[in-house]
Design an enzyme around this catalytic site. Structure first.
Site, PDB file in Angstrom:
ATOM      1  CB  SER A  11      50.330  45.511  36.552  1.00 20.01           C
ATOM      2  OG  SER A  11      49.173  44.984  35.991  1.00 20.01           O
ATOM      3  CG  HIS A  49      49.726  44.770  31.145  1.00 20.03           C
ATOM      4  ND1 HIS A  49      50.303  43.548  31.405  1.00 20.03           N
ATOM      5  CD2 HIS A  49      49.190  45.192  32.313  1.00 20.03           C
ATOM      6  CE1 HIS A  49      50.118  43.235  32.676  1.00 20.03           C
ATOM      7  NE2 HIS A  49      49.441  44.213  33.254  1.00 20.03           N
ATOM      8  CG  HIS A  76      45.316  40.235  33.002  1.00 19.95           C
ATOM      9  ND1 HIS A  76      45.814  41.258  32.233  1.00 19.95           N
ATOM     10  CD2 HIS A  76      46.168  40.082  34.043  1.00 19.95           C
ATOM     11  CE1 HIS A  76      46.933  41.714  32.783  1.00 19.95           C
ATOM     12  NE2 HIS A  76      47.176  41.018  33.878  1.00 19.95           N
ATOM     13  CE1 TYR A 126      41.860  42.937  33.723  1.00 16.05           C
ATOM     14  CE2 TYR A 126      42.882  41.348  35.195  1.00 16.05           C
ATOM     15  CZ  TYR A 126      42.938  42.523  34.471  1.00 16.05           C
ATOM     16  OH  TYR A 126      44.079  43.272  34.490  1.00 16.05           O
ATOM     17  CD  GLU A 127      43.607  42.119  29.301  1.00 15.77           C
ATOM     18  OE1 GLU A 127      43.819  42.891  28.351  1.00 15.77           O
ATOM     19  OE2 GLU A 127      44.474  41.334  29.758  1.00 15.77           O
ATOM     20  CB  ALA A 185      51.401  44.187  40.179  1.00 16.00           C
ATOM     21  CG  MET A 211      43.473  40.048  39.473  1.00 14.20           C
ATOM     22  SD  MET A 211      42.642  41.551  38.929  1.00 14.20           S
ATOM     23  CE  MET A 211      42.470  42.440  40.487  1.00 14.20           C
ATOM     24  CB  SER A 212      48.210  37.390  35.857  1.00 13.28           C
ATOM     25  OG  SER A 212      49.283  37.736  36.712  1.00 13.28           O
ATOM     26  CG  HIS A 257      45.571  49.272  37.342  1.00 14.21           C
ATOM     27  ND1 HIS A 257      46.253  48.089  37.556  1.00 14.21           N
ATOM     28  CD2 HIS A 257      45.926  49.671  36.083  1.00 14.21           C
ATOM     29  CE1 HIS A 257      46.978  47.797  36.488  1.00 14.21           C
ATOM     30  NE2 HIS A 257      46.802  48.734  35.577  1.00 14.21           N
TER      31      HIS A 257
HETATM   32  O1  LIG Z   1      49.484  41.347  35.159  1.00 16.29           O
HETATM   33  P1  LIG Z   1      49.512  41.471  36.640  1.00 16.29           P
HETATM   34  O2  LIG Z   1      49.109  40.203  37.333  1.00 16.29           O
HETATM   35  O3  LIG Z   1      50.819  42.008  37.161  1.00 16.29           O
HETATM   36  O4  LIG Z   1      48.417  42.566  37.002  1.00 16.29           O
HETATM   37  C1  LIG Z   1      47.937  42.810  38.313  1.00 16.29           C
HETATM   38  C2  LIG Z   1      46.591  42.154  38.500  1.00 16.29           C
HETATM   39  C3  LIG Z   1      45.687  43.088  37.734  1.00 16.29           C
HETATM   40  O5  LIG Z   1      45.777  42.842  36.355  1.00 16.29           O
HETATM   41  C4  LIG Z   1      46.268  44.444  38.013  1.00 16.29           C
HETATM   42  C5  LIG Z   1      45.595  45.089  39.175  1.00 16.29           C
HETATM   43  O6  LIG Z   1      46.192  46.324  39.471  1.00 16.29           O
HETATM   44  O7  LIG Z   1      47.654  44.194  38.368  1.00 16.29           O
HETATM   45  N1  LIG Z   2      43.520  40.307  43.261  1.00 17.58           N
HETATM   46  C1  LIG Z   2      44.435  41.270  43.456  1.00 17.58           C
HETATM   47  N2  LIG Z   2      45.283  41.571  42.471  1.00 17.58           N
HETATM   48  C2  LIG Z   2      46.190  42.549  42.703  1.00 17.58           C
HETATM   49  N3  LIG Z   2      47.149  43.042  41.912  1.00 17.58           N
HETATM   50  C3  LIG Z   2      47.790  44.009  42.603  1.00 17.58           C
HETATM   51  N4  LIG Z   2      47.266  44.139  43.821  1.00 17.58           N
HETATM   52  C4  LIG Z   2      46.267  43.238  43.906  1.00 17.58           C
HETATM   53  C5  LIG Z   2      45.329  42.892  44.948  1.00 17.58           C
HETATM   54  O1  LIG Z   2      45.312  43.445  46.041  1.00 17.58           O
HETATM   55  N5  LIG Z   2      44.452  41.896  44.649  1.00 17.58           N
END
Ligand SMILES: O=P(O)(O)O[C@@H]1C[C@H](O)[C@@H](CO)O1
Ligand SMILES: Nc1nc2[nH]cnc2c(=O)[nH]1
Length: 291
Positions: free
Chosen positions: A35, A66, A88, A90-91, A118, A221-222, A259
């Site tokens: 992200s 993205h 992801h 969750y999408e 992230a 989340m990835s 986000h």
């Molecule tokens: O694709 P990433 O894992 O960098 O994205 C993170 C997890 C969520 O998709 C999003 C939350 O802000 O960022």
């Molecule tokens: N699950 C989760 N994903 C993130 N992506 C960026 N920050 C976070 C967070 O605090 N928790």
């Protein structure tokens, strides 16, 4: 394609063949941008880029930050392919869709995968803006049976029961540390354990405390599905988490994460990450960077 979720070898091959027919680049390294980290692709020279919507068989990105572009190009003379945007769970994508590009990369000849994300920190010693070199991961969806390797095993890619100890390449981790030292940024570089949760919600305080007690340093989340699939087909893996926020672990803390804040912090470290990844690729031992 057999069913909605099942992807067969020919599907990956079709996409790989299409890409090979559209670009002269023959990458050995693939980078997946987390992200707000899509700027990693900006450093590529002699770019050929493709919108995901134009690539046969490719899923679509729906998350802000993205871009949804696959960029081929050269980094310090080494040929790379970079995903500006990942998929992801969750999408609503199946895990085979989430990891579809990784197997396509394998068929393009890629042997090293660099993943970035992230993440929120659980480790008390971490600060917002820290860069965490991923030493290992905990894959919560995987532990619960949500695994991209579920289903019939494709032996052309790898073995039914792949080992995962040592999945994040030790020598690349050491190389990254040394590069950070020479860049003078060691004070905000960490090494730790990333944990994947399903999202899309951020953690409750009780969940945050649980993860902390489990030894998780950063949560996101990835990443874990892509890493599993890359390792299954024999790729070397290196991963970086950018700590974009501290996960709230106290009921007294009124901070909340969102986000937009995640994307803001990603921007703040974009240049450092770009230099680090470029230098890492330039120092990497790559068998042959022209084919
Ligand atoms: O694709 P990433 O894992 O960098 O994205 C993170 C997890 C969520 O998709 C999003 C939350 O802000 O960022
Ligand atoms: N699950 C989760 N994903 C993130 N992506 C960026 N920050 C976070 C967070 O605090 N928790």
């Amino acid at each position: 394609m057999h069913s909605k979720d099942q992807i067969c070898h020919e599907d990956y091959q079709r996409t790989a063949d299409w890409l090979l027919s559209q670009t002269q680049h023959r990458p050995k390294v693939a980078i997946i941008c987390g992200s707000g980290l899509g700027m990693l692709a900006d450093a590529l020279k002699c770019q050929d880029s493709f919108k995901y919507s134009d690539i046969p068989g490719f899923p679509q990105s729906t998350v802000k930050g993205h871009a949804g572009r696959l960029v081929f190009g050269e980094l310090k003379g080494k040929t790379c392919v970079c995903m500006q945007g990942r998929f992801h769970m969750y999408e609503g994508h199946s895990l085979s869709k989430v990891t579809f590009p990784v197997r396509v990369f394998k068929l393009l000849g890629v042997d090293t995968l660099i993943v970035t994300n992230a993440a929120g920190s659980l480790a008390d010693s971490y600060s917002c803006g820290d860069i965490m070199i991923i030493r290992d991961h905990i894959n919560f969806p995987g532990l619960a049976g949500l695994n991209p390797l579920n289903g019939p095993n494709d032996d052309k890619f790898g073995t039914r029961f792949p080992p995962m100890s040592g999945v994040y390449d030790k020598s690349l981790r050491k190389m990254a540390f040394d590069i950070c030292k020479s860049m003078g940024v060691s004070q905000y570089v960490q090494e730790g354990v990333y944990c994947m949760v399903g999202g899309p919600n951020f953690e409750t305080v009780a969940e945050a405390r649980l993860l902390h007690r489990l030894g998780v340093d950063a949560v996101g989340m990835s990443t874990a599905p892509e890493v599993l699939v890359a390792s299954h087909c024999g790729m070397r893996v290196f991963g970086l988490s950018l700590i974009t926020n501290k996960v709230v672990k106290s009921y007294e803390d009124n901070e909340t994460v969102n986000h937009e804040a995640v994307l803001e912090v990603s921007k703040m470290r974009s240049e450092t990450l770009q230099v680090l990844v470029t230098e890492l690729i330039s120092q990497m031992d790559i068998n042959n960077n022209t084919a």
